[in-house]
Write a protein that holds these residues in place. Sequence first.
Motif, PDB file in Angstrom:
ATOM      1  N   UNK A   1      84.633  65.718  67.041  1.00  0.00           N
ATOM      2  CA  UNK A   1      84.009  66.320  65.871  1.00  0.00           C
ATOM      3  C   UNK A   1      82.952  67.277  66.381  1.00  0.00           C
ATOM      4  N   UNK A   2      83.070  68.529  66.007  1.00  0.00           N
ATOM      5  CA  UNK A   2      82.099  69.544  66.396  1.00  0.00           C
ATOM      6  C   UNK A   2      81.715  70.319  65.138  1.00  0.00           C
ATOM      7  N   UNK A   3      80.553  70.003  64.603  1.00  0.00           N
ATOM      8  CA  UNK A   3      80.126  70.652  63.362  1.00  0.00           C
ATOM      9  C   UNK A   3      81.111  70.360  62.255  1.00  0.00           C
ATOM     10  N   UNK A   4      81.633  71.421  61.596  1.00  0.00           N
ATOM     11  CA  UNK A   4      82.520  71.221  60.451  1.00  0.00           C
ATOM     12  C   UNK A   4      84.002  71.077  60.814  1.00  0.00           C
ATOM     13  N   UNK A   5      84.312  70.924  62.110  1.00  0.00           N
ATOM     14  CA  UNK A   5      85.708  70.913  62.543  1.00  0.00           C
ATOM     15  C   UNK A   5      86.014  69.672  63.377  1.00  0.00           C
ATOM     16  N   UNK A   6      87.203  69.112  63.161  1.00  0.00           N
ATOM     17  CA  UNK A   6      87.700  68.050  64.035  1.00  0.00           C
ATOM     18  C   UNK A   6      88.925  68.584  64.769  1.00  0.00           C
ATOM     19  N   UNK A   7      89.113  68.098  65.990  1.00  0.00           N
ATOM     20  CA  UNK A   7      90.264  68.522  66.782  1.00  0.00           C
ATOM     21  C   UNK A   7      90.774  67.344  67.589  1.00  0.00           C
TER      22      UNK A   7
END
Length: 128
Positions: A113-119
Amino acid sequence: MMVAGIGSRKGATARDVRAAIETALEAHGLAMTALSALATGEVKRNEQAIFLAGRDLNLPVLVVTDDALQAASSGTISQSELSQAHAGTPSVSEASALAAVGKGAKLLGPRIVLGPVTCAIAISGDAP
């Protein structure tokens, strides 16, 4: 085949998406050139940042159907109540990566999770 599954909140930018992908790849000691595609769920079809990031990275963006997302959900590691409520899966990024890779897919680890994005990164069963 190696796919980066993407989940995001509204308002995420292509830069946010690229940063999350880079962070996930770095966590697994991988280069961007290892990726075959990006993937996301049908619920994110209108999130332009994901498609702009794909264009910037010269990678196709695969939109996983709701049925395929549901079928892949049992293989997810992370559990997000928000994702479950909005997309019907515990992790859009993990389930979309698994579904896009297909039979024998496995996650390299839980989503980042990095800020508003998941990868999340998934590979085919025959990948090293």
